[in-house]
Design a protein around this motif. Structure first.
Motif, mmCIF file in Angstrom:
data_model
loop_
_atom_site.group_PDB
_atom_site.id
_atom_site.type_symbol
_atom_site.label_atom_id
_atom_site.label_comp_id
_atom_site.label_asym_id
_atom_site.label_seq_id
_atom_site.Cartn_x
_atom_site.Cartn_y
_atom_site.Cartn_z
ATOM 1 N N GLY A 362 0.819 -1.221 0.000
ATOM 2 C CA GLY A 362 0.000 0.000 0.000
ATOM 3 C C GLY A 362 0.846 1.262 0.000
ATOM 4 N N ASN A 363 2.110 1.135 -0.445
ATOM 5 C CA ASN A 363 2.965 2.328 -0.526
ATOM 6 C C ASN A 363 2.426 3.306 -1.560
ATOM 7 N N GLN A 364 2.574 4.584 -1.228
ATOM 8 C CA GLN A 364 2.150 5.607 -2.180
ATOM 9 C C GLN A 364 3.334 6.011 -3.056
ATOM 10 N N VAL A 366 5.694 8.758 -4.676
ATOM 11 C CA VAL A 366 6.171 10.122 -4.424
ATOM 12 C C VAL A 366 6.947 10.575 -5.655
ATOM 13 N N SER A 433 6.994 5.290 -1.621
ATOM 14 C CA SER A 433 7.307 6.075 -0.423
ATOM 15 C C SER A 433 8.364 5.387 0.457
ATOM 16 N N TYR A 434 8.547 4.076 0.278
ATOM 17 C CA TYR A 434 9.601 3.385 1.028
ATOM 18 C C TYR A 434 10.968 3.882 0.564
ATOM 19 N N SER A 436 11.686 6.665 -0.951
ATOM 20 C CA SER A 436 11.887 8.085 -0.614
ATOM 21 C C SER A 436 12.176 8.280 0.874
ATOM 22 N N ALA A 437 11.688 7.368 1.703
ATOM 23 C CA ALA A 437 11.912 7.529 3.148
ATOM 24 C C ALA A 437 13.241 6.932 3.604
ATOM 25 N N GLY A 447 10.038 16.545 -2.609
ATOM 26 C CA GLY A 447 9.166 15.470 -3.072
ATOM 27 C C GLY A 447 7.705 15.759 -2.767
ATOM 28 N N THR A 448 6.842 15.157 -3.576
ATOM 29 C CA THR A 448 5.401 15.375 -3.412
ATOM 30 C C THR A 448 4.676 14.044 -3.516
ATOM 31 N N ASN A 449 3.806 13.816 -2.569
ATOM 32 C CA ASN A 449 2.986 12.600 -2.602
ATOM 33 C C ASN A 449 1.977 12.711 -3.738
ATOM 34 N N TYR A 451 -0.532 10.740 -3.929
ATOM 35 C CA TYR A 451 -1.768 10.188 -3.354
ATOM 36 C C TYR A 451 -2.332 9.061 -4.208
ATOM 37 N N LEU B 12 11.141 15.145 5.038
ATOM 38 C CA LEU B 12 10.258 14.223 4.326
ATOM 39 C C LEU B 12 9.531 14.911 3.186
ATOM 40 N N PHE B 13 8.990 14.093 2.293
ATOM 41 C CA PHE B 13 8.188 14.619 1.184
ATOM 42 C C PHE B 13 6.826 15.101 1.694
ATOM 43 N N ASP B 14 6.221 16.009 0.945
ATOM 44 C CA ASP B 14 4.886 16.488 1.310
ATOM 45 C C ASP B 14 3.885 15.343 1.196
ATOM 46 N N GLY B 15 3.042 15.220 2.200
ATOM 47 C CA GLY B 15 2.031 14.168 2.167
ATOM 48 C C GLY B 15 2.510 12.879 2.836
ATOM 49 N N ALA B 16 3.662 12.947 3.521
ATOM 50 C CA ALA B 16 4.198 11.745 4.173
ATOM 51 C C ALA B 16 3.333 11.333 5.360
ATOM 52 N N ARG B 17 3.460 10.051 5.736
ATOM 53 C CA ARG B 17 2.717 9.528 6.879
ATOM 54 C C ARG B 17 3.693 9.251 8.029
ATOM 55 N N ASP B 20 6.368 6.778 7.339
ATOM 56 C CA ASP B 20 7.478 7.267 6.510
ATOM 57 C C ASP B 20 8.502 7.975 7.397
ATOM 58 N N LEU B 23 10.367 5.375 9.491
ATOM 59 C CA LEU B 23 11.278 4.645 8.599
ATOM 60 C C LEU B 23 12.528 5.475 8.322
ATOM 61 N N THR B 24 12.351 6.755 8.092
ATOM 62 C CA THR B 24 13.493 7.631 7.839
ATOM 63 C C THR B 24 14.329 7.787 9.112
#
Lengths: 482, 68
Positions: A362-364, A366, A433-434, A436-437, A447-449, A451, B12-17, B20, B23-24
């Motif tokens: 379920g990763n988004q 980015v 998103s994994y 990117s994190a 970065g931008t999600n 969604y 972090l990127f915009d919209g991160a949870r 995330d 994890l970072t």
């Protein structure tokens, strides 16, 4: 003289009581009102039968019970999100549980405005939000507030939705075409008259706990803020400016129960309990319906055909990243090999469930604006983690050049036409998103999600392509530096 | 976007949870969180689910759960 003073006091009291609408109501018996609330259910239907049982048991013993959602009812469960009539099972179950009201959350927009209209029409309860202007959009204008009635007691409930830094709720911007939004806390002030008129004001907010805290500081008119968005689990309420703020986490693991006592048009007592649903009995009829929804043939639906078997990380990763470049129109996309969870897809039918087996996280996705040097730093970092290829790619081919220790010393990157990447150009790059994190790489853009989840894009891509063939696809290689 | 985990600044990127951010902060902490051994607490002392969205400047801490 004494009689004159007493008459004056009685007269003064009469004037006060008849000019202030809150106190104008006749002195009445205390009214007990139960508010059950949840937030960020995210289509997790499994506890809905427990919620139904709990709400029904309270309805048997209490005259006034209201069940509310503070938004984000959708997105997070394939059996709700991917059915042909997206979101239908969720509203069907909410209707059966007897929901009175829902705020509109940012993920309501994930359905698209047309589908959201259909879901709102399907609901036996209103969706509210005071800071959405839908006059130029497909979405039908939501009501800003509703007045709940408990006998003679009237309770206004105001809906508010969060906005991100881009001025839109956190969903894909394409879903918000034609809609205008006002900052929630600012807009809420325009409704402070509700408190003056009714003596009570409840916020059903999808703002997040930080903004709820700010809202309570600026608007002490609220008696109660039933919050959502930040997925905060509160075992005890937050009290800010004498405003009670509550939230129940996410995924319908808990339900909040608030007991209000209203006397003479004012709340004189309020109690909060967080109730974990795991320990509650299930309503059998609703459980049977949930089982039916979970045993969904939709997951067996064929979405594309693999002309040949798609074998190994490189072929599967190429398919996954092609879905990102294809659907998001980015220049390049990357997928880490650790996130490819099956060894192959057999030739023949590709079903929806295969996508969730391939990418269950379920990763988004980015997106980053990156130049060639930054992309190189990403690839080198990924390679040096285990001194082997770790990132599958779309939109380019790359060769990792290794030094004597087997570490990445350089990367040769060519676009689809075989040309080296332009060092002066900025490219749009998508990744999950994994990556990117966790991965350390140079990037000036934060970065931008998007969604969009990777699996969602893959489903859409396969649906568009109908037939795919990744036999022998080779996009990444290793070569010792000369 | 910048948030803080246990006082450490995380970009972090915009919209991160939340997940995330954790994890970072530390993949090891992330694994412990996934196993239910660590929980995320906001600046008010409330626990926050790992799939919760985050906003600029938020401060979280990681706490061991009692199921260890």
């Amino acid at each position: 003289m004494k009689i004159a003073i007493n008459l004056f006091l009685v007269f003064t009291l009469f004037i006060v009581c008849t000019t202030n609408p809150v106190y104008a109501q006749k002195k009445s018996k205390p009214t007990e009102i139960i508010i059950l609330h949840t937030n960020d259910m995210h289509a997790r239907i499994d506890n809905m039968a427990k919620l139904a049982h709990f709400a029904d048991s309270l309805r048997k013993t209490h005259k006034y019970v209201f069940l509310m959602s503070a938004g984000d009812n959708f997105t997070g469960n394939p059996v709700v999100d991917i059915v042909a009539d997206k979101g239908f099972p969720m509203i069907d179950l909410m209707n059966r549980c007897g929901f009175s009201l829902s705020a509109i959350g940012n993920h309501e927009f994930d359905l698209g405005q047309d589908k959201l209209n259909a879901r709102i029409k399907q609901a036996n309860f209103p969706f509210i939000s005071c800071n959405i202007d839908a006059s130029g959009a497909v979405l039908e204008q939501p009501r800003p507030y509703v007045i709940l009635k408990a006998g003679k007691v009237k309770i206004p409930v105001l809906g508010i939705i969060q906005l991100g830094d881009n001025g839109l709720p956190d969903s894909h911007p394409s879903k918000m075409e034609g809609l205008q939004f006002t900052v929630g806390i600012q807009k809420a002030r325009e409704y402070s008259w509700l408190k003056d008129k009714y003596g009570i004001l409840i916020g059903l907010t999808h703002l997040g706990v930080e903004s709820d805290d700010s809202l309570a500081k600026t608007m002490p008119q609220f008696d109660l803020i039933l919050g959502g968005h930040s997925h905060t689990t509160m075992t005890t309420p937050m009290m800010v400016n004498n405003v009670m703020i509550v939230q129940t986490g996410s995924g319908l693991k808990n339900v909040g129960k608030i007991t209000l006592i209203v006397e003479n048009g004012k709340i004189t007592d309020r109690k909060y309990e967080l109730i974990p649903l795991a320990s509650i009995k299930s309503d059998r009829t609703i459980q049977a319906l949930i089982d039916k929804y979970n045993d969904n043939d939709e997951l067996k639906r064929v979405i594309a055909v693999a002309e040949t078997a798609i074998n190994g990380k490189e072929e599967l990763g190429s398919l996954m990243t092609d879905a990102i470049t294809g659907r998001l129109k980015v220049d390049f996309a990357f997928q880490n090999t650790g996130g490819i969870r099956i060894p192959s897809l057999a030739a023949g039918d590709i079903r929806l469930k295969d996508v969730y087996l391939l990418d269950p996280f379920g990763n988004q996705v980015v997106t980053f604006k990156m130049n060639a040097t930054e992309i190189k730093s990403l690839i080198c970092y990924s390679f040096n983690r285990d001194k082997k290829i770790d990132l599958e790619v779309s939109g380019m081919n790359y060769t990792v050049l290794t030094d004597k220790t087997g570490s990445c010393s350089d990367v040769v990157m060519c676009d689809k036409s075989g040309n080296l990447l332009d060092v002066k150009k900025e490219y749009l790059v998508g990744m999950n998103s994994y990556i990117s994190a966790v991965y350390k790489f140079d990037h000036r853009d934060a970065g931008t999600n998007s969604y969009n989840t990777c699996s969602q894009l893959l489903i859409e891509y396969l649906g568009e392509m109908k037939k795919v063939n990744y036999s022998g696809v080779k996009r990444v290689s290793i070569k010792p530096a000369e | 976007m910048i948030v803080y985990i246990n006082g450490k600044e995380i970009s972090l990127f915009d919209g991160a949870r939340i997940e995330d951010a954790v994890l970072t902060y530390s993949p090891r902490s992330y694994k412990m969180m996934r196993k239910g051994k660590l929980m995320v607490v906001d600046r008010f002392g409330n626990t926050t689910e790992r799939d919760g969205p985050i906003t600029q400047g938020q401060k979280f801490s990681l706490k061991r759960t009692t199921i260890l």
